[in-house]
Structure formats: structure tokens, C-alpha cells
Motif scaffolding. Sequence first.
Motif, PDB file in Angstrom:
ATOM      1  N   ILE A  33       0.816  -1.034  -0.069  1.00  0.00           N
ATOM      2  CA  ILE A  33       0.039   0.005   0.220  1.00  0.00           C
ATOM      3  C   ILE A  33       0.892   1.160   0.051  1.00  0.00           C
ATOM      4  O   ILE A  33       0.480   2.135  -0.537  1.00  0.00           O
ATOM      5  N   LEU A  34       2.035   1.062   0.568  1.00  0.00           N
ATOM      6  CA  LEU A  34       2.868   2.426   0.701  1.00  0.00           C
ATOM      7  C   LEU A  34       3.406   2.586  -0.648  1.00  0.00           C
ATOM      8  O   LEU A  34       3.247   3.930  -1.132  1.00  0.00           O
ATOM      9  N   ALA A  35       3.757   1.562  -1.349  1.00  0.00           N
ATOM     10  CA  ALA A  35       4.166   2.024  -2.802  1.00  0.00           C
ATOM     11  C   ALA A  35       2.845   2.511  -3.810  1.00  0.00           C
ATOM     12  O   ALA A  35       3.064   3.320  -4.516  1.00  0.00           O
ATOM     13  N   HIS A  36       1.767   1.881  -3.397  1.00  0.00           N
ATOM     14  CA  HIS A  36       0.654   2.475  -4.306  1.00  0.00           C
ATOM     15  C   HIS A  36       0.259   3.889  -3.755  1.00  0.00           C
ATOM     16  O   HIS A  36       0.137   4.657  -4.768  1.00  0.00           O
ATOM     17  N   VAL A  37       0.367   4.154  -2.537  1.00  0.00           N
ATOM     18  CA  VAL A  37       0.069   5.407  -2.255  1.00  0.00           C
ATOM     19  C   VAL A  37       1.316   6.489  -2.866  1.00  0.00           C
ATOM     20  O   VAL A  37       1.222   7.577  -3.505  1.00  0.00           O
ATOM     21  N   ALA A  38       2.476   6.041  -2.775  1.00  0.00           N
ATOM     22  CA  ALA A  38       3.563   6.857  -3.048  1.00  0.00           C
ATOM     23  C   ALA A  38       3.510   7.056  -4.720  1.00  0.00           C
ATOM     24  O   ALA A  38       4.114   8.031  -5.186  1.00  0.00           O
ATOM     25  N   SER A  39       2.857   6.242  -5.356  1.00  0.00           N
ATOM     26  CA  SER A  39       2.737   6.505  -6.751  1.00  0.00           C
ATOM     27  C   SER A  39       1.443   6.950  -7.408  1.00  0.00           C
ATOM     28  O   SER A  39       1.503   8.144  -7.964  1.00  0.00           O
ATOM     29  N   SER A  40       0.532   6.404  -6.685  1.00  0.00           N
ATOM     30  CA  SER A  40      -0.933   7.225  -7.370  1.00  0.00           C
ATOM     31  C   SER A  40      -1.468   8.194  -6.848  1.00  0.00           C
ATOM     32  O   SER A  40      -2.194   8.933  -7.396  1.00  0.00           O
ATOM     33  N   GLU A  41      -1.086   8.359  -5.743  1.00  0.00           N
ATOM     34  CA  GLU A  41      -1.811   9.597  -4.916  1.00  0.00           C
ATOM     35  C   GLU A  41      -0.955  10.662  -4.913  1.00  0.00           C
ATOM     36  O   GLU A  41      -1.318  11.839  -4.501  1.00  0.00           O
ATOM     37  N   TYR A  61       3.208  16.654 -10.516  1.00  0.00           N
ATOM     38  CA  TYR A  61       4.062  17.427 -10.685  1.00  0.00           C
ATOM     39  C   TYR A  61       5.349  16.895  -9.489  1.00  0.00           C
ATOM     40  O   TYR A  61       6.380  16.848  -9.673  1.00  0.00           O
ATOM     41  N   ARG A  62       4.594  16.054  -8.315  1.00  0.00           N
ATOM     42  CA  ARG A  62       5.505  15.928  -7.336  1.00  0.00           C
ATOM     43  C   ARG A  62       6.165  14.562  -7.983  1.00  0.00           C
ATOM     44  O   ARG A  62       7.394  14.335  -7.583  1.00  0.00           O
ATOM     45  N   LEU A  63       5.410  13.910  -8.289  1.00  0.00           N
ATOM     46  CA  LEU A  63       5.998  12.692  -9.041  1.00  0.00           C
ATOM     47  C   LEU A  63       7.393  12.878  -9.989  1.00  0.00           C
ATOM     48  O   LEU A  63       8.390  12.396  -9.928  1.00  0.00           O
ATOM     49  N   ILE A  64       6.939  13.722 -10.905  1.00  0.00           N
ATOM     50  CA  ILE A  64       8.170  14.298 -11.978  1.00  0.00           C
ATOM     51  C   ILE A  64       9.253  15.054 -10.942  1.00  0.00           C
ATOM     52  O   ILE A  64      10.449  14.463 -11.436  1.00  0.00           O
ATOM     53  N   SER A  65       8.904  15.739 -10.273  1.00  0.00           N
ATOM     54  CA  SER A  65      10.152  16.372  -9.386  1.00  0.00           C
ATOM     55  C   SER A  65      10.886  15.468  -8.734  1.00  0.00           C
ATOM     56  O   SER A  65      12.160  15.410  -8.658  1.00  0.00           O
ATOM     57  N   ASN A 105       5.612   2.440  -9.209  1.00  0.00           N
ATOM     58  CA  ASN A 105       5.094   2.687  -7.846  1.00  0.00           C
ATOM     59  C   ASN A 105       6.082   2.853  -6.615  1.00  0.00           C
ATOM     60  O   ASN A 105       5.817   3.321  -5.449  1.00  0.00           O
ATOM     61  N   ARG A 106       7.429   2.321  -6.837  1.00  0.00           N
ATOM     62  CA  ARG A 106       8.497   2.270  -5.970  1.00  0.00           C
ATOM     63  C   ARG A 106       9.363   3.268  -6.097  1.00  0.00           C
ATOM     64  O   ARG A 106      10.166   3.882  -5.308  1.00  0.00           O
ATOM     65  N   ALA A 107       9.384   3.763  -7.168  1.00  0.00           N
ATOM     66  CA  ALA A 107      10.356   4.841  -7.414  1.00  0.00           C
ATOM     67  C   ALA A 107      10.550   5.852  -7.042  1.00  0.00           C
ATOM     68  O   ALA A 107      11.747   6.551  -6.616  1.00  0.00           O
TER      69      ALA A 107
END
Lengths: 326, 691
Positions: B551-559, B563-567, B607-609
Motif C-alpha cells: 500500500i505504501l508503494a501504491h500511495v507513493a505512486s498513484s496518490e 508534478y511531485r512525481l516528476i520532481s 510505484n516504488r521509484a
Amino acid sequence: MLSPERLALPDYEYLAQRHVLTYMEDAVCQLLENREDISQYGIARFFTEYFNSVCQGTHILFREFSFVQATPHNRVSFLRAFWRCFRTVGKNGDLLTMKEYHCLLQLLCPDFPLELTQKAARIVLMDDAVDCLMSFSDFLFAFQIQFYYSEFLDSVAAIYEDLLSGKNPNTVIVPTSSSGQHRQRPALGEAGMLEGVEASLFYQCLENLCDRHKYSCPPPALVKEALSNVQRLTFYGFLMALSKHHGINQALGALPDKGDLMHDAAMDEELERLVVRSKLHRTSWQHRAKEPGAFGFQRREKQEALERVSSASVPTPYHYRWESRE
Amino acid sequence: MIPGKYRSVSGRAANNVNCGLHLVIQTSSLPEKSKVRFKKVEFKLNKDTSSFPGRLLQHDLERNYSSRQGDHINLVSSSLSSFPILQRSSEEKILYSDRLSLERQKLTVCPIINGEDHLRLLNFQHNFITRIQNISNLQKLISLDLYDNQIEEISGLSTLRCLRVLLLGKNRIKKISNLENLKSLDVLDLHGNQITKIENINHLCELRVLNLARNFLSHVDNLNGLDSLTELNLRHNQITFVRDVDNLPCLQHLFLSFNNISSFDSVSCLADSSSLSDITFDGNPIAQESWYKHTVLQNMMQLRQLDMKRITEEERRMASVLAKKEEEKKRESHKQSLLKEKKRLTINNVARQWDLQQQRVANIATDEDRKDSDSAQDPCQIDGSTLSAFPEETGPLDSGLNNALQGLSVVDTYLVEVDGDTLSLYGSGALESLDRNWSVQTAGMITTVSFTFIEFDEIVHVLPKLKIKFPNSLHLKFKETNLVMLQQFNALAQLRRIDQLTIDPQGNPVVNFTLWKYYVLFRLSHFSMQKINGTEVTQNDMIMAERLFGILAHVASSELPQYRLISILGDARKKQFRYLLESKGKKPGIINEENNDSKRLVGENTNRATLNYTTKDFYNEKLEEIKEKKKFCKTYIEDLVKEATEINMKNEALQKLWPQMFIELVRDAVIEIRNKNSYMKLCLQQITDQK
């Protein structure tokens, strides 16, 4: 919308009370930091996403601690995020040490201070050996109280100390500006005579504090309820009572009730999907011997717990509740 | 008469003997036989020969033996002294004037022998004599045989200046003494006694044969002065070392069988003896050693016979070859042990500095304001002296290495070691060695990299280098590297591949956490690791890891907002870029590879990156950088707020005032139009004014 109280406040104060400025500043800051990336898809979209994430409570993920603790909403979001991410750890039944919980906290907020976790652990363990193992729910609820009301608790600690040493409780106590150093307790002999302080006196002081305070504090009525059963109490006893009080938990709105703590149907579904995907990803591993617990300690296989609970029985009030909070 | 163990090869004894006796030593000596001969002669003299000499001989033997004794020797006990007195018949005296045999006579003392002063050979074998006495008058004695008696001390020989052969075997002699006057002694037999020390024989310059077998000797020395000695028998003793043999100019045969010699060093003097040609070592511990034969042959080139076997040319050649090999091996192992010692010392040094550093950090960390990095690390890098066992090289390292050797670079504060497929780094200074020009062959062979006494945060910075320079490294080991947070494992995700991970509990508190292995499996799931800390990873473990942290991975990626992902991802890529640019051997191919890698990463494990690890220093750096921006934002927003509040105030004020203003506007307008005529005039006036 245009309620009279709202119009009564001067502009700046109104904005400050709703922490609008914090978010505005943070948004602009983020914009500046990631100028190159954001400029690709437009500033308007950026602001949309930003405030959407603020609403959903995902804006605090992997942010620095100073931002996470900046507003009550941030704190609530953080607590919720922590619960959602690590509920599975709790569900598995592992008891972890304070340090390990701190590690988990740091996964979400890299510079989360150890002090807060330590204080939370003290609440659970009633100030005893701080290296004991704690269950997920105990820790989470104690941590909630400690983190959300941390300034309030500092003042309460000061009041408690004064009451213990017999000083006049009605003098104004302002905690020092540093991050709430816990004052030295009086010598054991004194404290041992009478355990804690008188509940009613204590409550009076708290009421005064709540009136005066600009920090968030628990609803006085609920605090009274928590204190109603006891004659005398200790500091940590009080905190423990707070953390276990359902009303306060609901008032905060971050975490579900204790009974429902391990349930989150939507996430469980997602998890199952992930697990299945990872299983398929490693088809070559299926030939390995199936030995549970190759790491040498017992893991309780809670296969049954992860079966889909019929969604009817599990209310999901929090999503709705979330949206209604404006 | 004379026990037949001795054969005089050179005729030297014969030459010196004046009495005309040729000392023939026979191999068999049956007293009966000699007696037979005696008898035979006698028989011929006394009686007529019969037709059956053999049978009669036998018969006579039996008849005459006892009577011969009775006839021949009369041991009359005298009342004057306790010693029996020996008398022989005069015939006997004439016939055998120079020899007398008293063996097996059950003598307990030496009898007094009168009137036999010309005696040369005296035989007292197989008796019970305890002291040598009553022979002082036999001053012409050449051979004295006291074999198998009970003599405890050598004495009573001081007058026997002509004595050449002294046989004292199988007695109870404890000490060699009282041989001072026996300067002509040729053969000295002391075997089967209780002698513990070689002494008092240095004057025996004519001694040729010395037998000290079956005694209690523990070492051999004090042999100087025996200038004629050719044979020395030391079998069946407890000898551990041999000395002085090189002082024996004529020694040819040396028998050291069944002793306690275990190394050639203890008999090293043998190498200096040029006369030695025959030696035995069998029954010694040294003979069991693998290097025995060729060491002996190599050190004693003059030898012709070893352990009673002739030495062939072939054997000699083999011996020298093997000895050379031994020498080299010894040199090699000496060198190795030197290197090992150096390594050990360096590692100890590094460990000590690590401990100091840890203590210092612990002290500083309690004071939260100060930064702990710089001040603590300075002293560790000072050390001026560099004991570099490695020559300074600019070219590939392989020229100095071959497969078996260890590559060693030793400086006081760190240690880098390459051992076959393992690269070991001790101390933070060792991380710089990754910059060296490693040859493709060496680097390609490395499959295990081990870090010890290095802060993990420092290792994180060099992981990109590791990835490039050692592409086959599959197993990482960490010991005493201060792994304290689960987060730190995020940093390992940037490597190409890890098959095995070993985190030593010593110095890595993270191992105490209950969930650490699952977190590692979760975060590094794209590596499909096979072993952690030696235990194999099962599918159940992987599933459990996924369950715990999925779930941590899921949250870290999809939620996370886009812009945060990219940064976050951009940050990681930027960092890696920075290291690439800093490295010397930059090839254009790498950059493309890097892009591909990260793309692949993003594709597999989006999701983990986002779960990254920034070291504390970098993080604080970043926060510092942001402070400026934050200040600017604050002022900017304040300005905006001011503007907005002003506008708001104005707006509100307008709201309040508007009704009144509206009424006034209307009133003014109505008042104006009230008088039609004047209003028309006014309007026209205004129009003309405008022109």
C-alpha cells in the motif's frame, strides 16, 4: 458562506486562521522549485493539482517536517496517510519498537524528529522502559494525540508540573519556544506520596488553557468526560486516557475507531491486486519450497484476514466525511 | 672371543699391533665353536686321532667341556681376600698365553689373575661382574671384553695403557669416565647402558669406532678431539639435536636411527662435515616428513648412502629440484604472511578510527544545532605517512596481479583489497579507489563487494560509480556501516542488480528491526534477490513483503500529484547525472544507458521509484537552498495579500457606500433635469465647449 463571524475578523487574521496563506506560500514555493518541469504543462493545472492534493490529504507525502506540522489539516492528513500506508503492518500483528515506528514515520517524512516518537512511546508505555514493543493501534492513537496536540500537551505538562509542586495553577504558563523540552520531574519521594494530581483541579486549569490558547486543543467537554471517572491522575495516565477516548478520536477525524482500525476495504482490494501481480511477475519462483517464515521468526499467516470483507458491513464514512469538511 | 660385530676394514689396527696378532673379527662367535677349535687342537695333541673325528669330537666336547673347565680353570677361593684366584694349567698358559676367556663363569667379581701378565685378550662376557677390578697388573692387555655384566662404573682401567678394544656393552654404566689413560683406544663399545652425556672422551684421538647405541643420550656434542673416529653409532637414544660432528675429520658412518630428531636444523652441523658418506635417520620423526629426503640430500651433497640405501644421481637431481621449490614456497608464504600482517594492522587501525569517529559523532549529535559531518571526519584523513605496497600506476592494474595473488594497497587509514572475486573496502578513504583505472578483466571478475568501517551515507554517493566500474557485482556486504533507517535501503535501488545482500549485525542497528528484511525485499523487488544474510528468499517472503508495504508503494505512486512525481523522479535522475559528469572515464554511451536504465526503472516499478533516500547532508543542503525561495514566496504572498485585502476593503467600503452613492447620483441627475429649458441650454453649452 458569508457568516457573520467570518466577516467579523480582519482579513489577515481570517486568512491566517484558515491557514490559507501557508498553502499559498507553499504552492508558490513548489512552483519555483520545479519551474522547468511544471512549466511544461501549465501553471493553472499545477495549482489545481496542488489544491486537490491538499483536499485529499496527499500533499504531505515525503515533505519536510516543518511543512507537515504547519497546519492542523496537514497533521491530520499525515496521520491518515501513516495509518493507510502501514495498516498492513499492524494487521500482521507485529509488535515493533519505538525506533522501528520512527523508521516507518521517516519513510513518509524524512526528517521527522525522534523526540515526538519518543514522547508518543512514553504515553503508551507509561514512561517505562522505552525499548519495549508496542502494538500498532496503541502506538498510533498515542502518536495521534502527541503529534496533533503537541503544543497543547507541552502546556499541559507545564501545568502538571506546577500542580505537582504545589504552585498556583492560575498563573499563566507559556511553554518555552523550543520544541517542548520535558522538564525534570520532581524527586521521586515527593511524587510517590500522592500519585498525580487531583482531577477536578487539573481540569479547571485545562479549561483555562483551552480558552486562552490559540493552538488547537481537544474539545473541553470531551476532556471533562475523560477525566470524569478518576479522582487523581498522573500526566501519562491523562494522556493515555485521551488517546483511548473515542470521542476525541472522532473529533479529530483522522483515524477510524479502534475497532475499525485494521479495515480498509478499498485498499485491501488494491493490495490483493498488487500481490497477484507480483506473484505472476515471479513465475519462476513458484518452484521454490514453500516454507513459511524463512527468516526465523514466527509469522502468523493471516490469510483469512485478507479475505474480502463484505463491503456492506464496513462503513466507509471517512471518504464522505472528508469531503464534507471544507 | 671377541663379539663379532666389528670388522676392521682398513688394516690400520693390524699394522700397529706388534704382538703379531691379527685381529680377525668374525661374524659369528659361538663360544662352542671356538672351544671346539681349542679342543680340536688339544685333542690332536693329546690323543690319537680316531677314524670318526667328527663324532668323537662331539663326544669329546660333551665329555671334556665340564672337565675342561675343571682342568682349565681353577678358581680357588683364598682365605686372605674375597676374590677368587684364577689358576690355569701351565699347558694352557703356554698354548694360549695371550688370551683368556672367562665367559659364563657366573662370576660376580673379577678374579685375581696371577702370573698372566702377558695377557692380551681377556673375555669376561656374560657374567655378573659389578666392578672392574684386579686387572691392573695385566698391563699388556689389548682387548677387554666385559659385555653383558652388571658394571655400574668404568674404573680400574688406568694401568691398561695398551688397551685397544674396550667392550662394555649391556652393562649399567651411567657415566663415561676414567678413560684418561687409554690413549690407544681403537674401539669403544658402550651400547646398552644408561649413559646420558657424552664426556671425557676428547683425548681418545685414536678411537675409530664409538658405539653409544641404546643409551639415554638426549643430545650429541662434545665430540672434539676424536680425530680418528670413522664410525659413530647412536641408534636407539633420545637425541633431539646433534652438534660438533663437523669437528670429526674422519667420520664416515653416522647412525642416528630411532632417535627424536624432527628437523634438519637440529642436525645442521652434518652439512659441514665433508667426510660423512653414510648416515641413517630412520625411526626419527624427521623421516616421516614429506621434505625429508630431498632436504637431507640437498644439504649433504657428500652423502653416498642414506638409511642403508645408495643414493643415485636421479635422486640427487630430484632433491635439488624439490629443494628449490621448497625454498620458493617458503619465500612465497613468508611474503604472504607479511602482507597478511600488514593487512591486519591496517584493518585494526581503520577500526580504531571508526570507533573514535562514532564516539565523536555521538557526542556531537546530542547537540542538535551543529552539523556532525565535517568536524568529525577531519582527523581521520590527516595521516601523512603512506606505506604504499602498491607502486604508483597510471596504467591498468593487471600488470602487477595474477590470479592467485592479492592486490593490496595499504595506506594507514584505509585498505582496498582484491581477492579473486571479492573487492573489500575498509575505511572511507577506500572509496576513492573506485576512481582508479581498473582493468576490464579484474573488474569483470568482481562479484562481491564488501564495505567495512565506512558510513553508509558515503557509500550511497559512490554507488553510481560502482554500477559502472564493476558491472558484475551481485553481492553486497555491509559491516560497521551505520545502517540505521529502512529508508537507506532505498538508495540501493539505483544499482543494476543485486543477487545477495549481507548486512552484518555488527555496526548496523537496522538489523534489529523486525521488518527490515521485508522492506528490503519490497523496495528492491525488481532485483529478485536470492539471498539475504545467507538465508534464501522464498516466495512467501516476497508475498509477505508485498503485503506489508504494497500500500505504501501504491500511495507513493498513484496518490502523489503529477508534478511531485516528476520532481521526485527528476531529482533522482539529476543526482545520478551529477556523478556521471564528475567521473573521469565519461563515455557518451553511458548517458544513453542511464536514460534507458531509469526509463526501465520507471516502467517496471513506478510505484516504488519515488521512495528515495537522500543522505542527511544533502537533505539539509536542499532545505537550506529552499529557505531563500521560501522567504521570497512569503514576501510575495504578503504583497499579494496586502493587495487583495486592500481591494477587498475597497470592495466592502464600496458595498457599504454604494446605496448612498446611487441615491445621490440619481438625485443629482433628477435635480439636473428638473428644469427642462435650463437643462437643454446646459447640454448645448457642453457640446459647443467640447469643440
